[in-house]
Design a protein around this motif. Sequence first.
Motif, PDB file in Angstrom:
ATOM      1  N   GLN A 267      -8.984  37.449  58.100  1.00  7.50           N
ATOM      2  CA  GLN A 267     -10.422  37.344  57.861  1.00  7.50           C
ATOM      3  C   GLN A 267     -11.167  37.030  59.153  1.00  7.50           C
ATOM      4  N   LEU A 268     -12.434  37.414  59.165  1.00  8.76           N
ATOM      5  CA  LEU A 268     -13.342  37.095  60.265  1.00  8.76           C
ATOM      6  C   LEU A 268     -14.511  36.279  59.720  1.00  8.76           C
ATOM      7  N   ALA A 269     -15.057  35.401  60.566  1.00  4.94           N
ATOM      8  CA  ALA A 269     -16.235  34.629  60.191  1.00  4.94           C
ATOM      9  C   ALA A 269     -17.046  34.355  61.444  1.00  4.94           C
ATOM     10  N   SER A 270     -18.324  34.036  61.241  1.00  2.00           N
ATOM     11  CA  SER A 270     -19.180  33.725  62.395  1.00  2.00           C
ATOM     12  C   SER A 270     -20.243  32.729  62.004  1.00  2.00           C
ATOM     13  N   VAL A 271     -20.668  31.966  62.999  1.00  2.00           N
ATOM     14  CA  VAL A 271     -21.770  31.021  62.849  1.00  2.00           C
ATOM     15  C   VAL A 271     -22.947  31.528  63.669  1.00  2.00           C
ATOM     16  N   CYS A 272     -24.123  31.602  63.072  1.00  2.00           N
ATOM     17  CA  CYS A 272     -25.346  31.929  63.793  1.00  2.00           C
ATOM     18  C   CYS A 272     -25.178  33.224  64.589  1.00  2.00           C
ATOM     19  N   ALA A 273     -25.454  33.172  65.904  1.00  2.00           N
ATOM     20  CA  ALA A 273     -25.391  34.376  66.738  1.00  2.00           C
ATOM     21  C   ALA A 273     -23.972  34.862  66.976  1.00  2.00           C
ATOM     22  N   GLY A 274     -22.977  34.150  66.460  1.00  5.68           N
ATOM     23  CA  GLY A 274     -21.627  34.687  66.496  1.00  5.68           C
ATOM     24  C   GLY A 274     -21.543  36.013  65.755  1.00  5.68           C
ATOM     25  N   ALA A 275     -22.491  36.237  64.833  1.00  9.12           N
ATOM     26  CA  ALA A 275     -22.540  37.517  64.123  1.00  9.12           C
ATOM     27  C   ALA A 275     -22.816  38.673  65.068  1.00  9.12           C
ATOM     28  N   GLN A 276     -23.495  38.395  66.174  1.00  9.61           N
ATOM     29  CA  GLN A 276     -23.755  39.448  67.165  1.00  9.61           C
ATOM     30  C   GLN A 276     -22.436  39.917  67.789  1.00  9.61           C
TER      31      GLN A 276
END
Length: 319
Positions: free
Chosen positions: A101-110
């Motif tokens: 799985q992948l996940a991101s916080v805030c601008a980690g989505a960029q």
Amino acid sequence: MKIAIPIQAETVASSVANVLDVLHSANRYAGRAVFATCVLAASKKPVGAHGVALKPQAGFEALEDCDLVLVPAARGPVAVVLAGSAPLRQLLPDWLRPGRQLASVCAGAQVLAGTGLLDGKRATTFWGDAREVREAFPAVQWRFEHMVERDGAIMTSGGGSAGIDLALAVVEQVAGLELAQRVAAAMLFDHRRGPQSNYFPLLPSPSTHDTLVAAAQQRLRAAFTEPPDVPTLAAALHTSPRNLLRRFKAETGLTLQAYAMRLRLEAAKTLLEGHATIDQAVAAVGYVDRASFSRAFKAHYGVPPMAFRAQRQPPHRSD
């Protein structure tokens, strides 16, 4: 679950700490090691993250032993975030296989969007970056109103402290709701605090992209108690009503009528934060009656004006 947290020079240190606090607390309250975390970087040298030195525990070769890669927040324009994450982005498409799985916080989505893995998927990020990320990654189905968005094996979260919401969602997924609630209670955190849209500013900032829209906003602000109708405003700006409506909605996301109403509500909110009564605020901002004002106020701020005013009054002091 083995969780990798990759960092770069633009990483926001608090977004790493928030996630680690939640996951380590989950281990504590579970009485066992539910999660194993590892902070990674392209090299093992400390990474200066806005005045805080973060020390990686391993290089990116450790990704192969992990079940979840959680990309923390990073500050800066999209181009800066993407440049700093280039080594990681090259690895993620091949790394993401069934069971991972992948996940991101805030601008980690960029960072995730820069790999192409978010194309056609729902995702969220900090609402203040909405315009920039929409333009940079048009193939992503952005849901800026959501605090946490899951689409398949990828989970993203909004800005700031939304990393706590994300980490709690991971705890709930892996170890159940009861443990997630216990961790949230220990951190004095509202596990179900609602969508990111609760934190949106009521009014968009004055346009810097469209001079026609900027001029319309200025005229509406100057006459918000009695706003001009669309034909009158369009004539004053030397354009057609249709062109004005189209460009205003495209730039602000609001109709002219909705924008004018929000101007009134913002002015009333400011008055109520002071010493104005509700009737005084209603009269000052041009509402016809108190009932319609109260309905509109509650719809936008989540509480009736009377409750809002009570919350803003200074606490009673007894001598």
